[in-house]
Scaffold this motif. Structure first.
Motif, short mmCIF file in Angstrom:
data_model
loop_
_atom_site.label_atom_id
_atom_site.label_comp_id
_atom_site.label_asym_id
_atom_site.label_seq_id
_atom_site.Cartn_x
_atom_site.Cartn_y
_atom_site.Cartn_z
N ALA A 44 8.99 -25.28 1.49
CA ALA A 44 9.99 -25.97 2.31
C ALA A 44 10.59 -27.15 1.55
N VAL A 45 9.93 -27.57 0.46
CA VAL A 45 10.37 -28.74 -0.28
C VAL A 45 11.56 -28.42 -1.19
N SER A 46 11.54 -27.23 -1.75
CA SER A 46 12.57 -26.91 -2.75
C SER A 46 13.18 -25.55 -2.49
N GLU A 47 14.46 -25.47 -2.70
CA GLU A 47 15.16 -24.19 -2.60
C GLU A 47 15.03 -23.40 -3.89
N ILE A 48 14.69 -24.08 -4.97
CA ILE A 48 14.60 -23.42 -6.28
C ILE A 48 13.18 -22.90 -6.47
N GLN A 49 13.06 -21.61 -6.66
CA GLN A 49 11.77 -20.98 -6.88
C GLN A 49 11.72 -20.47 -8.32
N PRO A 50 10.57 -20.61 -9.00
CA PRO A 50 10.48 -20.15 -10.38
C PRO A 50 10.62 -18.63 -10.51
N VAL A 51 10.23 -17.90 -9.48
CA VAL A 51 10.34 -16.44 -9.47
C VAL A 51 11.01 -16.05 -8.16
N PRO A 52 12.02 -15.19 -8.24
CA PRO A 52 12.66 -14.74 -6.98
C PRO A 52 11.65 -14.02 -6.08
N PRO A 53 11.78 -14.19 -4.77
CA PRO A 53 10.82 -13.58 -3.85
C PRO A 53 10.60 -12.09 -4.06
N GLN A 54 11.67 -11.33 -4.21
CA GLN A 54 11.48 -9.88 -4.34
C GLN A 54 10.75 -9.52 -5.63
N GLU A 55 11.03 -10.25 -6.69
CA GLU A 55 10.34 -10.01 -7.96
C GLU A 55 8.84 -10.29 -7.81
N PHE A 56 8.51 -11.37 -7.13
CA PHE A 56 7.11 -11.72 -6.87
C PHE A 56 6.43 -10.64 -6.03
N ILE A 57 7.09 -10.23 -4.96
CA ILE A 57 6.54 -9.21 -4.05
C ILE A 57 6.34 -7.89 -4.78
N ASP A 58 7.32 -7.49 -5.59
CA ASP A 58 7.20 -6.25 -6.37
C ASP A 58 6.02 -6.31 -7.33
N ALA A 59 5.85 -7.46 -8.00
CA ALA A 59 4.74 -7.61 -8.94
C ALA A 59 3.40 -7.54 -8.22
N GLN A 60 3.30 -8.19 -7.06
CA GLN A 60 2.08 -8.14 -6.27
C GLN A 60 1.77 -6.71 -5.84
N GLN A 61 2.80 -5.98 -5.43
CA GLN A 61 2.61 -4.59 -5.00
C GLN A 61 2.13 -3.72 -6.17
N ARG A 62 2.72 -3.92 -7.34
CA ARG A 62 2.30 -3.15 -8.52
C ARG A 62 0.83 -3.43 -8.85
N LEU A 63 0.44 -4.70 -8.84
CA LEU A 63 -0.95 -5.05 -9.14
C LEU A 63 -1.91 -4.45 -8.11
N ALA A 64 -1.59 -4.61 -6.84
CA ALA A 64 -2.46 -4.09 -5.78
C ALA A 64 -2.56 -2.57 -5.85
N SER A 65 -1.43 -1.92 -6.08
CA SER A 65 -1.43 -0.45 -6.18
C SER A 65 -2.27 0.02 -7.36
N LYS A 66 -2.18 -0.68 -8.48
CA LYS A 66 -2.96 -0.32 -9.67
C LYS A 66 -4.45 -0.47 -9.38
N ARG A 67 -4.83 -1.53 -8.71
CA ARG A 67 -6.24 -1.74 -8.37
C ARG A 67 -6.77 -0.61 -7.49
N VAL A 68 -5.98 -0.24 -6.49
CA VAL A 68 -6.37 0.84 -5.59
C VAL A 68 -6.43 2.17 -6.35
N GLU A 69 -5.45 2.42 -7.20
CA GLU A 69 -5.44 3.66 -8.00
C GLU A 69 -6.66 3.73 -8.90
N ASP A 70 -7.07 2.61 -9.48
CA ASP A 70 -8.24 2.60 -10.35
C ASP A 70 -9.50 2.98 -9.58
N VAL A 71 -9.65 2.46 -8.37
CA VAL A 71 -10.81 2.81 -7.55
C VAL A 71 -10.78 4.29 -7.18
#
Length: 144
Positions: free
Chosen positions: A46-73
């Motif tokens: 709420a403090v800043s409008e400027i984010q170091p990583v765009p939200p969708q890029e962050f969400i996509d990266a999180q999804q890739r990591l989580a999916s990889k972890r699940v695939e490994d199991v």
């Protein structure tokens, strides 16, 4: 005895031991294996409008990591001739997502790793395993 076993994964080395244990237990009991990886939500500020990583890029990266972890199991389970259902979910607190998922999926055993933090580190970071133990009424096997 156990019909549905959940093994949460964060991709860490210690989690590998829990995954191995869950696979062996599922095989022994003829149980269904489920795995879950919890994604961090985007840290909106709420403090800043400027984010170091765009939200969708962050969400996509999180999804890739989580999916990889699940695939490994699931790949480890498949190597042992066992089917596995993988799920990913976004949550602020991993322990809450694990507890909710266990209830939603009618799990009767959770097998999870503990990083074994002690003292000040445990106080600061807390223990996801301890929080899961505190909030479920079903067996939890902690693997160290």
């Amino acid at each position: 005895m156990f019909k549905r076993i959940l093994v949460p994964t964060d991709g860490s080395d210690i989690t590998t031991h829990a995954v191995d244990m869950a696979i062996q237990l599922a095989k022994l009991h003829g149980a269904q294996l489920l795995t879950l990886s919890v994604m961090d939500p985007f840290p909106y500020s709420a403090v800043s409008e400027i984010q170091p990583v765009p939200p969708q890029e962050f969400i996509d990266a999180q999804q890739r990591l989580a999916s990889k972890r699940v695939e490994d199991v699931c790949a480890a389970a498949a190597a042992e001739g066992l089917a596995c259902q993988g799920h990913t979910v976004e949550a602020v607190h991993a322990w809450e997502a694990i507890v909710d998922h266990a209830k939603d999926q009618s799990v009767d055993l959770i097998v999870m790793a503990s990083h074994g933090r002690k003292g000040f580190a445990a106080l600061l970071m807390g223990s996801e395993a301890q929080k899961v133990l505190t909030h479920v009424d079903l067996p939890v096997l902690i693997v160290k």
